[in-house]
Design an enzyme around this catalytic site. Structure first.
Site, PDB file in Angstrom:
ATOM      1  N   ASP A 167       0.854  -1.190   0.000  1.00 33.71           N
ATOM      2  CA  ASP A 167       0.000   0.000   0.000  1.00 33.71           C
ATOM      3  C   ASP A 167       0.887   1.236   0.000  1.00 33.71           C
ATOM      4  O   ASP A 167       1.982   1.232   0.569  1.00 33.71           O
ATOM      5  CB  ASP A 167      -0.916   0.011   1.228  1.00 33.71           C
ATOM      6  CG  ASP A 167      -1.971  -1.077   1.174  1.00 33.71           C
ATOM      7  OD1 ASP A 167      -2.329  -1.509   0.064  1.00 33.71           O
ATOM      8  OD2 ASP A 167      -2.447  -1.503   2.253  1.00 33.71           O
ATOM      9  N   ASP A 202      -7.075  -1.589  -4.409  1.00 40.72           N
ATOM     10  CA  ASP A 202      -8.177  -1.280  -3.493  1.00 40.72           C
ATOM     11  C   ASP A 202      -9.132  -0.274  -4.116  1.00 40.72           C
ATOM     12  O   ASP A 202     -10.359  -0.398  -3.998  1.00 40.72           O
ATOM     13  CB  ASP A 202      -7.617  -0.710  -2.179  1.00 40.72           C
ATOM     14  CG  ASP A 202      -6.724  -1.704  -1.449  1.00 40.72           C
ATOM     15  OD1 ASP A 202      -6.933  -2.918  -1.617  1.00 40.72           O
ATOM     16  OD2 ASP A 202      -5.825  -1.262  -0.717  1.00 40.72           O
TER      17      ASP A 202
END
Length: 214
Positions: A173, A187
């Site tokens: 991330d 995401d």
């Protein structure tokens, strides 16, 4: 007499209706065949129709999934190579920055203790989308499912190939808004696909292209 007729030819005998028969130059049979062949080819061409709507929608689904997956994969490679173990990059002051974080949980860092579970869920999502694609006749649904598929594949790739091990890998991330969880493009694709599916459901549009009203 017969020899003379053979040499000079037999004169045309007028048709009772008054029309003269067309001369036979030896090519009339071939032209007829070629004409018939051309006609057949034209008929075949007329019968050839574009790819069925379902196939075009499936192609759109996989095209969207491929683009979403490619963007996610490339950005993660850049983040790991250039940003991991380095100071975060401020994009919009403190409101948005890029910061490399390894996440073993679900999207946005939730459920870090259930890495294997989320890996299985992502795999099932991919299988369900692949089965649903066979009955897909709606372009908006193709886009929504393509986003879901691309996002699921992006994070599943991390879980399979990244440390600490197969099906236990941590997802990369890097998008870190202020007062919000850190996430990645996979995401984002999953969330956008989910929101689009909700909107389509509210409008009554089904994956097969039919519209129903409650």
């Amino acid at each position: 007499m017969a020899e003379a007729e053979r040499i000079i030819g037999t004169p045309d005998i007028p048709d009772p209706s008054g029309a003269r028969p067309a001369p036979d130059d030896g090519n009339s049979g071939r032209e007829t065949v070629e004409g018939d062949t051309a006609g057949a080819e034209g008929t075949d061409g007329a019968e050839e129709t574009p790819a069925p709507r379902g196939k075009r929608r499936i192609m759109a689904l996989f095209a969207v999934a491929a683009v979403a997956y490619a963007f996610d994969l490339v950005t993660k490679l850049i983040v790991v190579a250039r940003l991991e173990h380095h100071e975060p990059i401020e994009v919009i002051g403190d409101w948005l920055r890029f910061e490399a974080i390894r996440n073993s949980g679900a999207a946005f860092g939730f459920g870090e203790a259930y890495t294997v579970f989320f890996t299985v869920v992502a795999s099932l999502v991919i299988v369900v989308i692949a089965r649903l694609a066979r009955k897909l006749y709606s372009t908006p649904w193709a886009i929504a499912l393509g986003l879901l598929l691309g996002g699921a594949l992006g994070n599943l790739t991390d879980r399979i190939f990244r440390s600490p091990g197969v099906f236990k890998g941590a997802v990369v991330d890097f998008i870190a808004p202020k007062h919000f969880a850190v996430f990645n493009l996979a995401d984002s694709a999953i969330v956008c696909g989910g929101i689009l599916i909700v909107l389509l459901s509210f409008r009554g549009l089904d994956p097969d292209g039919t519209v129903h009203k409650d």
